[in-house]
Design a protein around this motif. Sequence first.
Motif, PDB file in Angstrom:
ATOM      1  N   LEU A  62      16.181   5.827  11.794  1.00  0.00           N
ATOM      2  CA  LEU A  62      15.137   6.035  10.798  1.00  0.00           C
ATOM      3  C   LEU A  62      14.084   4.947  10.930  1.00  0.00           C
ATOM      4  CD1 LEU A  62      17.030   7.150   7.573  1.00  0.00           C
ATOM      5  CD2 LEU A  62      15.340   8.450   8.869  1.00  0.00           C
ATOM      6  N   ASP A  63      12.846   5.365  10.904  1.00  0.00           N
ATOM      7  CA  ASP A  63      11.748   4.422  11.053  1.00  0.00           C
ATOM      8  C   ASP A  63      11.235   4.061   9.667  1.00  0.00           C
ATOM      9  OD1 ASP A  63       9.454   3.052  11.501  1.00  0.00           O
ATOM     10  OD2 ASP A  63       8.509   4.578  12.776  1.00  0.00           O
ATOM     11  N   PHE A  64      11.698   2.921   9.167  1.00  0.00           N
ATOM     12  CA  PHE A  64      11.360   2.562   7.790  1.00  0.00           C
ATOM     13  C   PHE A  64       9.898   2.184   7.629  1.00  0.00           C
ATOM     14  CE2 PHE A  64      15.932   2.373   7.832  1.00  0.00           C
ATOM     15  CZ  PHE A  64      16.245   2.996   6.636  1.00  0.00           C
ATOM     16  N   SER A  65       9.228   1.978   8.747  1.00  0.00           N
ATOM     17  CA  SER A  65       7.808   1.659   8.613  1.00  0.00           C
ATOM     18  C   SER A  65       7.033   2.867   8.080  1.00  0.00           C
ATOM     19  CB  SER A  65       7.226   1.204   9.955  1.00  0.00           C
ATOM     20  OG  SER A  65       7.136   2.308  10.837  1.00  0.00           O
ATOM     21  N   LEU A  66       7.614   4.059   8.238  1.00  0.00           N
ATOM     22  CA  LEU A  66       6.937   5.262   7.724  1.00  0.00           C
ATOM     23  C   LEU A  66       6.984   5.331   6.197  1.00  0.00           C
ATOM     24  CD1 LEU A  66       8.154   7.958  10.274  1.00  0.00           C
ATOM     25  CD2 LEU A  66       5.875   7.005  10.088  1.00  0.00           C
ATOM     26  N   LEU A  67       7.806   4.511   5.583  1.00  0.00           N
ATOM     27  CA  LEU A  67       7.815   4.471   4.120  1.00  0.00           C
ATOM     28  C   LEU A  67       6.484   3.950   3.591  1.00  0.00           C
ATOM     29  CD1 LEU A  67      11.386   3.104   3.333  1.00  0.00           C
ATOM     30  CD2 LEU A  67      10.472   5.336   2.705  1.00  0.00           C
ATOM     31  N   ALA A  68       5.807   3.183   4.421  1.00  0.00           N
ATOM     32  CA  ALA A  68       4.492   2.673   4.026  1.00  0.00           C
ATOM     33  C   ALA A  68       3.436   3.434   4.812  1.00  0.00           C
ATOM     34  CB  ALA A  68       4.416   1.191   4.334  1.00  0.00           C
ATOM     35  N   GLU A  69       2.218   3.462   4.286  1.00  0.00           N
ATOM     36  CA  GLU A  69       1.143   4.078   5.060  1.00  0.00           C
ATOM     37  C   GLU A  69       0.722   3.094   6.131  1.00  0.00           C
ATOM     38  OE1 GLU A  69      -1.947   5.474   2.510  1.00  0.00           O
ATOM     39  OE2 GLU A  69      -0.495   6.515   1.234  1.00  0.00           O
ATOM     40  N   GLY A  70       0.369   3.625   7.268  1.00  0.00           N
ATOM     41  CA  GLY A  70      -0.008   2.694   8.327  1.00  0.00           C
ATOM     42  C   GLY A  70      -0.961   3.334   9.309  1.00  0.00           C
ATOM     43  N   ASP A  71      -1.289   2.596  10.332  1.00  0.00           N
ATOM     44  CA  ASP A  71      -2.156   3.125  11.378  1.00  0.00           C
ATOM     45  C   ASP A  71      -1.286   3.613  12.521  1.00  0.00           C
ATOM     46  OD1 ASP A  71      -4.442   2.592  10.087  1.00  0.00           O
ATOM     47  OD2 ASP A  71      -4.667   0.572  10.926  1.00  0.00           O
ATOM     48  N   TYR A  72      -1.720   4.672  13.144  1.00  0.00           N
ATOM     49  CA  TYR A  72      -0.987   5.196  14.291  1.00  0.00           C
ATOM     50  C   TYR A  72      -1.950   5.236  15.459  1.00  0.00           C
ATOM     51  CZ  TYR A  72       2.145   6.087  10.549  1.00  0.00           C
ATOM     52  OH  TYR A  72       2.951   5.893   9.469  1.00  0.00           O
ATOM     53  N   PRO A  73      -1.908   4.217  16.301  1.00  0.00           N
ATOM     54  CA  PRO A  73      -2.968   4.039  17.284  1.00  0.00           C
ATOM     55  C   PRO A  73      -2.992   5.073  18.390  1.00  0.00           C
ATOM     56  CG  PRO A  73      -1.217   2.418  17.611  1.00  0.00           C
ATOM     57  CD  PRO A  73      -0.866   3.182  16.383  1.00  0.00           C
ATOM     58  N   GLY A  74      -1.937   5.818  18.620  1.00  0.00           N
ATOM     59  CA  GLY A  74      -1.955   6.801  19.706  1.00  0.00           C
ATOM     60  C   GLY A  74      -1.667   6.132  21.038  1.00  0.00           C
ATOM     61  N   PRO A  75      -1.607   6.931  22.094  1.00  0.00           N
ATOM     62  CA  PRO A  75      -1.199   6.392  23.394  1.00  0.00           C
ATOM     63  C   PRO A  75      -2.292   5.537  24.015  1.00  0.00           C
ATOM     64  CG  PRO A  75      -1.871   8.669  23.611  1.00  0.00           C
ATOM     65  CD  PRO A  75      -1.935   8.356  22.156  1.00  0.00           C
ATOM     66  N   ASP A  76      -1.886   4.802  24.999  1.00  0.00           N
ATOM     67  CA  ASP A  76      -2.793   3.978  25.775  1.00  0.00           C
ATOM     68  C   ASP A  76      -3.467   4.881  26.790  1.00  0.00           C
ATOM     69  OD1 ASP A  76      -3.766   1.540  26.115  1.00  0.00           O
ATOM     70  OD2 ASP A  76      -1.866   0.608  26.759  1.00  0.00           O
ATOM     71  N   VAL A  77      -4.675   5.294  26.500  1.00  0.00           N
ATOM     72  CA  VAL A  77      -5.287   6.313  27.354  1.00  0.00           C
ATOM     73  C   VAL A  77      -6.205   5.683  28.375  1.00  0.00           C
ATOM     74  CG1 VAL A  77      -6.832   8.301  27.369  1.00  0.00           C
ATOM     75  CG2 VAL A  77      -5.108   8.074  25.587  1.00  0.00           C
ATOM     76  N   HIS A  78      -6.068   6.159  29.586  1.00  0.00           N
ATOM     77  CA  HIS A  78      -6.955   5.742  30.660  1.00  0.00           C
ATOM     78  C   HIS A  78      -8.152   6.668  30.596  1.00  0.00           C
ATOM     79  CE1 HIS A  78      -8.045   4.133  34.546  1.00  0.00           C
ATOM     80  NE2 HIS A  78      -7.048   3.263  34.402  1.00  0.00           N
TER      81      HIS A  78
END
Lengths: 204, 161, 357
Positions: free
Chosen positions: C129-145
């Motif tokens: 379980l990813d407890f960081s999802l209990l809080a709102e956060g930023d989801y930066p997405g993949p490292d795109v070339h």
Amino acid sequence: MAAPLLHTLLQPAFPDPVLDAQRSFRAALKALAEPGVVQGLRPAHAPSPLAGLAEASHALCLALLDIDTPLWLAPAFDTQAIRANLAFHCGCPIVSARQNARFALLDSSQLHDLSGFDLGNDRYPDQSCTLLVQLPSLEGGRRLAWRGPGIQREHLVAVPLAEHFWQERESRNDFPRGLDVFFLAGHHLIGLPRSTQVAFHGGA
Amino acid sequence: MTATPVPPAAGPVRNPEYDRARQHWIGVLARAHRDDFDCHEAALRDTDYQLIRAPEIGMALVRGRMGGNGAPFNVGEMSVTRCVVRLADGRTGYSYLAGRDKARAELAALADAHLQGAQQARWMSELIEPLAQAQADRRARQEAETAATKVEFFTLVRGEH
Amino acid sequence: MYVAVKGGERAIDNAHRLLAKKRRGDTAVAELGVEQIRQQLPLAVARVMSEGSLYDEQLAALAIKQAAGDLVEAIFLLRAYRTTLPRFCASLPIDTSRMLLSRRLSATFKDVPGGQLLGPTFDYTHRLLDFSLLAEGDYPGPDVHGHAQLEPCPHVLGLLAKEGLIKEETDLGEAADDITRTPLEYPASRAQRLQALARGDEGFLLALGYSSQRGYGRNHPFAGEIRIGEVDVWLEPEELGFPIAIGAIEITECEMVNQFVGSTAEPAQFTRGYGLAFGHAERKAMAMALVDRSLRAEEYGEEIQSPAQQQEFVLAHCDNVEAAGFVSHLKLPHYVDFQSELELIRKLRKPSTEQAQ
């Protein structure tokens, strides 16, 4: 397909496609529920006229036909304008063999021969072909007594039809198989389901 | 787009080049979003027109192929909105769009009608080409994201030097 | 004696209001928007679209909200709505080889042309379980070339087909049967079976697919290829006379490769099972492909002895709207039926109690 030419033949259908289709369907339902009673469509809810098709015929086509209902056209109705508009608004396939049709559009010249139309089968009698018969008028014929489901005692109905039609109908009525018919003229229609018995022999 | 194709004269003869050009802009209009039309709406509607088929919501049966390339089968339906308009000069514009957005269907049909007229070059450069570019950019961004998850295998070399 | 049962309108009304209240939950918490469901529960939306048999993300999200998250109920809602819409036409068969891929895998060849594209996947996560999802956060997405491009990704099984090592798919130009227009009769064609499986319950198909792997039915599958992505849908309206694209839909495709030892008429070769589902629906597409292959037993002269191979068992029970409906109907008043059974039991017991005395 002569597509560019088609564009010029196309014309609007119902003023309100959803509600007017429902109103017309309702009228058709009532016509079959009360055989022999004339049902009317309000001109305001009828489709714009299409050359050769009475308003009631046009309205029933728009309300009843779709991609799953192949249509057979009598020669009188087999015009480019009718083909193009029905194919466009209803999406119905137009077939040349009667036995493939779920609906057929007929005029009075066709009524002496109803051969070939699908009468349904004992398992799915509802799959029979429904006939839409356009007439100049729904009155003026010999008054005949209609009896059966939806009629309390009897209705005297004077649809102008030759005796041939009644013989043809009787010879193809093998309940539950048979043909359901709508007679259409102007803004009016009369329903004749397969369950209605009509005494047409003798008398004047 | 290069040359601006002309519509065929009335009659049964088709012009494949014209059909292809029209196929292209109809596809671009279908992929557009509602707000892509916002700044063109006034211009698109600024003409006399009749609804031959008022915007209408229904479904298209989606077909697939067995194994991707075999015989067709039905997967399910998708919602579709379609519309047909006719301008005063007789030009007819069509739209068939995925989803249920009547306003967008009407605007796309109007755009198709305008694109068949004398102002075609202007509509191409002001509406279709920017939309096509934005759609290509979006695809490229998506591709780049997926490419970032491509597996690079390292081959392990065994013992012998 | 027959007793007519009527009444309960007020109770029903209030029960529905209570349901609405339960669905809303604590009003101190912001209400869930349909667009939020669509954006943030895309896999639930995909399942409802596939099994509801209507691709419309917004309607599926609405159904999920209305059903308070009960996906089978949401599927029922979407199926019901679907019946109110006219069908304009059928699409041209979608061309999955031209998909804008977001994921593509082959478990049969490491080095497939185009490569292995993991895409957004739960695979390789640790299921912690990813407890960081209990809080709102930023989801930066993949490292795109910036300008990375995909190489062409042809269908993997096409490579085997070129060598004649796998059964070819053929299109004889026959119209596809439609189970929504013509009732299923057995034996069903493969087109009918695939249509039924495409709208079939994921859990049911998963269990059947699993049973075939565990030995109930000859099956030794490999995931030949899994593809997820967007594909354009094309129609050919009669009034236009040429095909047009109407927009893209997301789909998941799975091709399973299975052993076939051959027969007197045919050399040993691989056979195929096919799965196709709306949206991002990998488990569904894989399960469907396994069951599709199992249902081809007769075609390959295999002995039919397991549930996954039995057409009627699979097809008649895979629809969760039908299944849930028939199970649910047991909640309806059966007071009279039950009375008669009760009386029967009493009658049957009477002699034995008399004898005992």
